[in-house]
Design an enzyme around this catalytic site. Sequence first.
Site, PDB file in Angstrom:
ATOM      1  N   TYR A  70     -13.674  26.803   0.084  1.00 31.64           N
ATOM      2  CA  TYR A  70     -13.741  25.531   0.099  1.00 31.64           C
ATOM      3  C   TYR A  70     -12.563  24.893  -1.037  1.00 31.64           C
ATOM      4  O   TYR A  70     -12.185  23.648  -0.826  1.00 31.64           O
ATOM      5  CB  TYR A  70     -15.123  24.707  -0.456  1.00 31.64           C
ATOM      6  CG  TYR A  70     -15.853  25.618  -1.521  1.00 31.64           C
ATOM      7  CD1 TYR A  70     -15.513  25.205  -2.832  1.00 31.64           C
ATOM      8  CD2 TYR A  70     -16.739  26.490  -1.117  1.00 31.64           C
ATOM      9  CE1 TYR A  70     -16.426  25.946  -3.884  1.00 31.64           C
ATOM     10  CE2 TYR A  70     -17.555  27.254  -2.324  1.00 31.64           C
ATOM     11  CZ  TYR A  70     -17.198  26.528  -3.448  1.00 31.64           C
ATOM     12  OH  TYR A  70     -18.003  27.228  -4.559  1.00 31.64           O
ATOM     13  N   LYS A  73     -11.618   4.540   1.715  1.00 25.48           N
ATOM     14  CA  LYS A  73     -10.384   3.910   1.339  1.00 25.48           C
ATOM     15  C   LYS A  73     -11.288   2.792   0.473  1.00 25.48           C
ATOM     16  O   LYS A  73     -11.252   1.715   0.861  1.00 25.48           O
ATOM     17  CB  LYS A  73      -9.746   3.403   2.284  1.00 25.48           C
ATOM     18  CG  LYS A  73      -8.433   2.784   1.940  1.00 25.48           C
ATOM     19  CD  LYS A  73      -7.318   2.250   3.110  1.00 25.48           C
ATOM     20  CE  LYS A  73      -6.102   1.526   2.746  1.00 25.48           C
ATOM     21  NZ  LYS A  73      -5.292   1.179   3.957  1.00 25.48           N
ATOM     22  N   GLU A  81      -7.339   5.975  10.224  1.00 23.47           N
ATOM     23  CA  GLU A  81      -7.766   6.947  11.323  1.00 23.47           C
ATOM     24  C   GLU A  81      -6.769   8.118  11.721  1.00 23.47           C
ATOM     25  O   GLU A  81      -7.173   9.116  11.973  1.00 23.47           O
ATOM     26  CB  GLU A  81      -7.914   5.974  12.843  1.00 23.47           C
ATOM     27  CG  GLU A  81      -8.978   4.937  12.697  1.00 23.47           C
ATOM     28  CD  GLU A  81      -8.399   3.738  11.938  1.00 23.47           C
ATOM     29  OE1 GLU A  81      -9.316   2.589  12.217  1.00 23.47           O
ATOM     30  OE2 GLU A  81      -7.449   3.634  11.249  1.00 23.47           O
ATOM     31  N   GLU A 132       0.829  -1.102   0.147  1.00 27.86           N
ATOM     32  CA  GLU A 132       0.058  -0.039  -0.142  1.00 27.86           C
ATOM     33  C   GLU A 132       0.884   1.282  -0.080  1.00 27.86           C
ATOM     34  O   GLU A 132       0.585   2.240  -0.716  1.00 27.86           O
ATOM     35  CB  GLU A 132      -1.094   0.053   1.312  1.00 27.86           C
ATOM     36  CG  GLU A 132      -1.946  -0.944   1.139  1.00 27.86           C
ATOM     37  CD  GLU A 132      -2.564  -0.933   2.494  1.00 27.86           C
ATOM     38  OE1 GLU A 132      -3.746  -0.520   2.294  1.00 27.86           O
ATOM     39  OE2 GLU A 132      -2.252  -1.460   3.472  1.00 27.86           O
TER      40      GLU A 132
END
Length: 137
Positions: A71, A116, A91, A39
């Site tokens: 934004y 994800k 997290e 990953e």
Amino acid sequence: MTVENATVSTHLSERLARADRITLTGVGCVGYHGVLDSEKQTGQPFFVDITMFTDFARAAETDDVAHTVNYAEVAECIRDVVTGESLDLIETLAERIASSVLERFSVMALELTVHKPKAPIDVTFSDVSVTIFRENT
């Protein structure tokens, strides 16, 4: 929790319930986060949804972007964190994004979800996500 802290917390909760909100959905970019070495080497897409609790009454009155949360700049901030330092956990990624937005922009609080969708899981799934809520202190 002291009586004073409970009063402050209740007051903030009431303010947030009535707050204006700006939401960005599906801010996507490739990041190198995950527990597995593959990953971190290959990378994968991450998508972020964020709702920012604010007050944009002055911006509406003046029609001036300087009086609101830009934004486009928030999206760039999210991209910078996702494409930045490699982390093991989404997290942690969510926490880093939230901290960065709270430091840079005038928001009372935010709710943020990190998706994800290509997580290395051996069963069929459509998405993995974490959601956090953080207040500006």
